[in-house]
Design an enzyme around this catalytic site. Structure first.
Site, PDB file in Angstrom:
ATOM      1  CG  ASP A  23       3.617  -2.099  -6.242  1.00  0.00           C
ATOM      2  OD1 ASP A  23       4.725  -2.253  -6.783  1.00  0.00           O
ATOM      3  OD2 ASP A  23       3.065  -0.989  -6.103  1.00  0.00           O
ATOM      4  CE  LYS A  26       5.290  -6.995 -11.024  1.00  0.00           C
ATOM      5  NZ  LYS A  26       4.406  -6.241 -10.142  1.00  0.00           N
ATOM      6  N   GLY A  50       9.570  -1.601  -8.792  1.00  0.00           N
ATOM      7  CA  GLY A  50      10.287  -1.784  -7.534  1.00  0.00           C
ATOM      8  C   GLY A  50       9.945  -3.183  -7.064  1.00  0.00           C
ATOM      9  CG  HIS A  51      10.121  -6.185  -9.297  1.00  0.00           C
ATOM     10  ND1 HIS A  51      10.229  -6.885 -10.464  1.00  0.00           N
ATOM     11  CD2 HIS A  51       9.080  -5.322  -9.480  1.00  0.00           C
ATOM     12  CE1 HIS A  51       9.302  -6.457 -11.320  1.00  0.00           C
ATOM     13  NE2 HIS A  51       8.596  -5.500 -10.745  1.00  0.00           N
ATOM     14  CB  THR A 311       7.501   6.833  -5.569  1.00  0.00           C
ATOM     15  OG1 THR A 311       6.317   6.067  -5.299  1.00  0.00           O
ATOM     16  CG2 THR A 311       7.809   6.791  -7.061  1.00  0.00           C
ATOM     17  NE  ARG A 313       3.888   7.554  -6.215  1.00  0.00           N
ATOM     18  CZ  ARG A 313       3.413   7.465  -7.455  1.00  0.00           C
ATOM     19  NH1 ARG A 313       2.547   8.364  -7.890  1.00  0.00           N
ATOM     20  NH2 ARG A 313       3.779   6.499  -8.252  1.00  0.00           N
ATOM     21  NE  ARG A 315       3.017  -0.467  -3.135  1.00  0.00           N
ATOM     22  CZ  ARG A 315       3.855  -1.450  -2.791  1.00  0.00           C
ATOM     23  NH1 ARG A 315       3.490  -2.357  -1.909  1.00  0.00           N
ATOM     24  NH2 ARG A 315       5.047  -1.522  -3.329  1.00  0.00           N
TER      25      ARG A 315
HETATM   26  P1  GDP Z   1       6.413  -6.321  -6.926  1.00  0.00           P
HETATM   27  O1  GDP Z   1       6.568  -4.974  -7.513  1.00  0.00           O
HETATM   28  O2  GDP Z   1       5.278  -7.079  -7.546  1.00  0.00           O
HETATM   29  O3  GDP Z   1       7.676  -7.128  -6.924  1.00  0.00           O
HETATM   30  O4  GDP Z   1       5.998  -6.099  -5.396  1.00  0.00           O
HETATM   31  P2  GDP Z   1       6.659  -5.016  -4.376  1.00  0.00           P
HETATM   32  O5  GDP Z   1       8.000  -5.495  -3.976  1.00  0.00           O
HETATM   33  O6  GDP Z   1       6.542  -3.656  -4.926  1.00  0.00           O
HETATM   34  O7  GDP Z   1       5.615  -5.077  -3.198  1.00  0.00           O
HETATM   35  C1  GDP Z   1       5.356  -6.245  -2.512  1.00  0.00           C
HETATM   36  C2  GDP Z   1       5.661  -6.013  -1.027  1.00  0.00           C
HETATM   37  O8  GDP Z   1       5.083  -7.032  -0.255  1.00  0.00           O
HETATM   38  C3  GDP Z   1       7.141  -6.059  -0.718  1.00  0.00           C
HETATM   39  O9  GDP Z   1       7.397  -5.234   0.379  1.00  0.00           O
HETATM   40  C4  GDP Z   1       7.363  -7.517  -0.354  1.00  0.00           C
HETATM   41  O10 GDP Z   1       8.488  -7.724   0.498  1.00  0.00           O
HETATM   42  C5  GDP Z   1       6.097  -7.825   0.366  1.00  0.00           C
HETATM   43  N1  GDP Z   1       5.607  -9.208   0.256  1.00  0.00           N
HETATM   44  C6  GDP Z   1       5.692 -10.072  -0.788  1.00  0.00           C
HETATM   45  N2  GDP Z   1       5.026 -11.203  -0.510  1.00  0.00           N
HETATM   46  C7  GDP Z   1       4.521 -11.054   0.730  1.00  0.00           C
HETATM   47  C8  GDP Z   1       3.699 -11.875   1.578  1.00  0.00           C
HETATM   48  O11 GDP Z   1       3.283 -12.970   1.227  1.00  0.00           O
HETATM   49  N3  GDP Z   1       3.366 -11.349   2.782  1.00  0.00           N
HETATM   50  C9  GDP Z   1       3.777 -10.121   3.197  1.00  0.00           C
HETATM   51  N4  GDP Z   1       3.389  -9.701   4.395  1.00  0.00           N
HETATM   52  N5  GDP Z   1       4.536  -9.339   2.437  1.00  0.00           N
HETATM   53  C10 GDP Z   1       4.890  -9.783   1.210  1.00  0.00           C
HETATM   54  P1  IMO Z   2       6.058  -2.854 -10.129  1.00  0.00           P
HETATM   55  O1  IMO Z   2       6.842  -3.544 -11.216  1.00  0.00           O
HETATM   56  C1  IMO Z   2       2.826  -0.130  -9.134  1.00  0.00           C
HETATM   57  C2  IMO Z   2       2.157   3.211 -11.875  1.00  0.00           C
HETATM   58  C3  IMO Z   2       2.432   4.624 -11.392  1.00  0.00           C
HETATM   59  C4  IMO Z   2       1.412   5.377 -12.215  1.00  0.00           C
HETATM   60  C5  IMO Z   2       1.418   4.654 -13.546  1.00  0.00           C
HETATM   61  C6  IMO Z   2       2.312   5.285 -14.613  1.00  0.00           C
HETATM   62  O2  IMO Z   2       6.836  -2.579  -8.906  1.00  0.00           O
HETATM   63  O3  IMO Z   2       4.775  -3.583  -9.893  1.00  0.00           O
HETATM   64  P2  IMO Z   2       4.944   5.404 -14.975  1.00  0.00           P
HETATM   65  O4  IMO Z   2       6.022   5.939 -14.097  1.00  0.00           O
HETATM   66  O5  IMO Z   2       5.078   3.970 -15.314  1.00  0.00           O
HETATM   67  O6  IMO Z   2       4.717   6.242 -16.185  1.00  0.00           O
HETATM   68  O7  IMO Z   2       3.599   5.553 -14.074  1.00  0.00           O
HETATM   69  O8  IMO Z   2       1.887   3.338 -13.260  1.00  0.00           O
HETATM   70  N1  IMO Z   2       3.289   2.269 -11.739  1.00  0.00           N
HETATM   71  C7  IMO Z   2       3.339   1.277 -10.853  1.00  0.00           C
HETATM   72  N2  IMO Z   2       2.496   0.958  -9.853  1.00  0.00           N
HETATM   73  N3  IMO Z   2       3.914  -0.889  -9.370  1.00  0.00           N
HETATM   74  C8  IMO Z   2       4.755  -0.594 -10.386  1.00  0.00           C
HETATM   75  O9  IMO Z   2       5.748  -1.403 -10.755  1.00  0.00           O
HETATM   76  C9  IMO Z   2       4.507   0.564 -11.154  1.00  0.00           C
HETATM   77  N4  IMO Z   2       5.146   1.155 -12.177  1.00  0.00           N
HETATM   78  C10 IMO Z   2       4.376   2.187 -12.549  1.00  0.00           C
HETATM   79  O10 IMO Z   2       2.216   4.741 -10.020  1.00  0.00           O
HETATM   80  O11 IMO Z   2       0.130   5.220 -11.655  1.00  0.00           O
HETATM   81 MG    MG Z   3       6.667  -2.962  -6.899  1.00  0.00          MG
END
Ligand code: GDP
Ligand code: IMO
Ligand code: MG
Length: 434
Positions: A23, A26, A50-51, A311, A313, A315
């Site tokens: 998270d 990416k 979840g991207h 999910t 949940r 963080r």
């Molecule tokens: P990923 O799994 O690495 O792709 O990241 P996620 O999408 O799970 O979580 C990143 C969250 O931060 C998302 O809600 C994005 O829209 C948000 N986000 C990404 N870059 C920025 C930023 O520079 N500032 C803020 N405030 N939010 C960001």
């Molecule tokens: P992105 O790509 C954050 C965490 C789960 C749990 C552990 C194992 O969005 O960064 P799993 O379902 O993979 O067997 O769970 O890994 N987890 C993540 N945490 N971002 C994710 O993906 C995750 N994918 C799995 O919360 O602790």
């Molecule tokens: Mg994510």
């Protein structure tokens, strides 16, 4: 003797890797960069990812389809290292098409990718329930059980969908074993073989046109001079080999996994961009040395909207951890850093940075790789001055507030890797590129 000339592989592949607990942002970075690349590839994980991508006043979360799908010039590949839940994939294809983007002819799925079956998802939650307090806190998407079958050489792969007899036979064998487990150990109802075979034939009809030998395709495209972005899911500290085992996922998010999970030969990889969140978060259980249990942690979560994109949940939040990052940047061979969510720190008068750990009265600088030790360390902090201003409109480093630039420079010096992107908001354009 006549001398021959052979062409050296161009280093046209770039890996994007999460350096923390996932998270890091990416999805945003991959979407931003995909404009400059011909192909984007997911190489591991599954719908646990979840991207999030924010553009045109929309916020879209992708779980399986690579984050280049909203750049129409970009081909997207789900590589052999990914575990694919057919139900999740079909729902996602539909979602992307409803947003007005073509998927056919732009999305390819590896023959060799493994499938997540309904019994994997059920086993994921049964395993977790059985662990009680020790549970990992998985996303419940069947990731671990599917990779278990892959490594036990029992898995069902995408290619099996193309041969009805093989699929039927493999499903029968797998279900015979799993149903026995459900019946006698877990006292649950059994899955119906015929029904599952029927469902998967239906699935096959839809995804047939997407299936191809992506390993050969990617290497040939690279040889022809095309550029490829490899999109990691999760992060280094969740890597099954290098993360906080056993509180990890079941794949290799680290840059090494990009080659095994896509089939791309390592000598095509030129750059590795490590995505670093300006603070730290973690979902699920496991050690987190710089976690904050106070109002500051709550505030980071509130301002950063730190809720899981898969999910929902909450963080866990804490200060940035340079001990963990030095480890992560080393293992991934990170050549440049994309620093994200800097704006979340805008209103903090002071910003802490964890520079070392205390362990049994001694200061240590190396990240302990066994979980028991890691859960006993205490962070050592250096306090930096906050910048108390917004950089949301900055597009160049020079436009950023001096104290924010100092924070970035401090990280660069401590980590010995240049910061080439700073994300100052969730939107595609809210990016400083150096
Ligand atoms: P990923 O799994 O690495 O792709 O990241 P996620 O999408 O799970 O979580 C990143 C969250 O931060 C998302 O809600 C994005 O829209 C948000 N986000 C990404 N870059 C920025 C930023 O520079 N500032 C803020 N405030 N939010 C960001
Ligand atoms: P992105 O790509 C954050 C965490 C789960 C749990 C552990 C194992 O969005 O960064 P799993 O379902 O993979 O067997 O769970 O890994 N987890 C993540 N945490 N971002 C994710 O993906 C995750 N994918 C799995 O919360 O602790
Ligand atoms: Mg994510």
């Amino acid at each position: 003797m006549e001398s021959k000339t052979f062409t050296k592989p161009a280093r046209n592949a770039t890996v994007i890797v999460g350096t923390q607990f996932g998270d890091e942002g990416k999805g945003k970075l991959v979407d931003y960069l995909s404009e400059k690349y011909d192909i984007v590839v997911r190489y591991q994980g599954g719908a646990n990812a979840g991207h999030t991508i924010c553009f045109d006043n929309k916020s879209v979360v992708l779980h399986l389809i690579p984050s280049g799908i909203f750049n129409e010039g970009c081909v997207c590949v789900i590589g052999n290292g990914v575990v694919i839940d057919p139900v999740a994939l079909l729902a996602e294809i539909k979602k992307v098409e409803e947003l007005g983007y073509d998927v056919k002819g732009r999305l390819f799925i590896s023959h060799n990718a493994h499938l997540i079956m309904p019994y994997h998802k059920r086993l994921d939650s049964l395993h977790e329930d059985a662990q009680g307090d020790q549970k990992i806190g998985t996303t419940g998407r069947g990731i671990g059980p599917s990779y278990e079958d892959k490594f036990a050489r029992k898995g069902i792969r995408v290619v099996d969908l193309l041969n009805p007899h093989v699929l039927q036979e493999k499903l029968r064998e797998n279900l015979a074993a799993k149903n026995k487990l459900f019946r006698s150990i877990y006292e649950k109802e059994e899955f119906d073989v015929e029904e599952m075979v029927r469902e998967h034939f239906e699935f096959d009809k839809i995804i047939d046109p997407y299936i191809t030998n992506t390993q050969l395709y990617l290497n040939r495209q690279l040889k022809a001079g095309k550029t490829v972005l490899l999109e990691g899911a999760q992060g280094c500290l969740l890597d099954v080999d290098h993360g906080t085992y056993p509180y990890v996922t079941s794949s290799n998010p680290t840059s090494g996994g990009a080659c095994t999970g896509s089939g791309i030969a390592p000598n095509y990889v030129g750059k590795v961009i490590g995505v670093v969140k300006a603070y730290m978060t973690r979902v699920g259980n496991g050690a987190f040395p710089s976690e904050l249990f106070d109002e500051t942690g709550e505030r980071l979560g509130r301002i950063g909207h730190e809720f899981g994109a898969t999910t929902g949940r909450k963080r866990r939040c804490g200060w940035i951890d340079l001990v963990a990052l030095r480890y992560s940047l080393t293992l991934n061979g990170v050549t440049e850093i994309a620093l994200t969510k800097l704006d979340v720190l805008d209103t903090f008068e002071e910003v802490n940075v964890c520079t070392a750990y205390m362990l049994d009265g001694r200061e240590i600088n190396d990240f302990p790789t066994d979980h028991e030790t890691l859960s006993r360390v205490k962070p050592v902090y250096k306090t930096l001055k906050g910048w108390l201003s917004s950089n949301a409109h900055a597009r160049t480093f020079e436009e950023m507030h001096q104290d924010a630039r100092n924070y970035v420079s401090f990280l660069e010096d401590a980590l010995e890797v240049p910061v080439t992107f700073v994300s100052v908001g969730p939107g595609r354009e809210e990016t400083v590129f150096r």
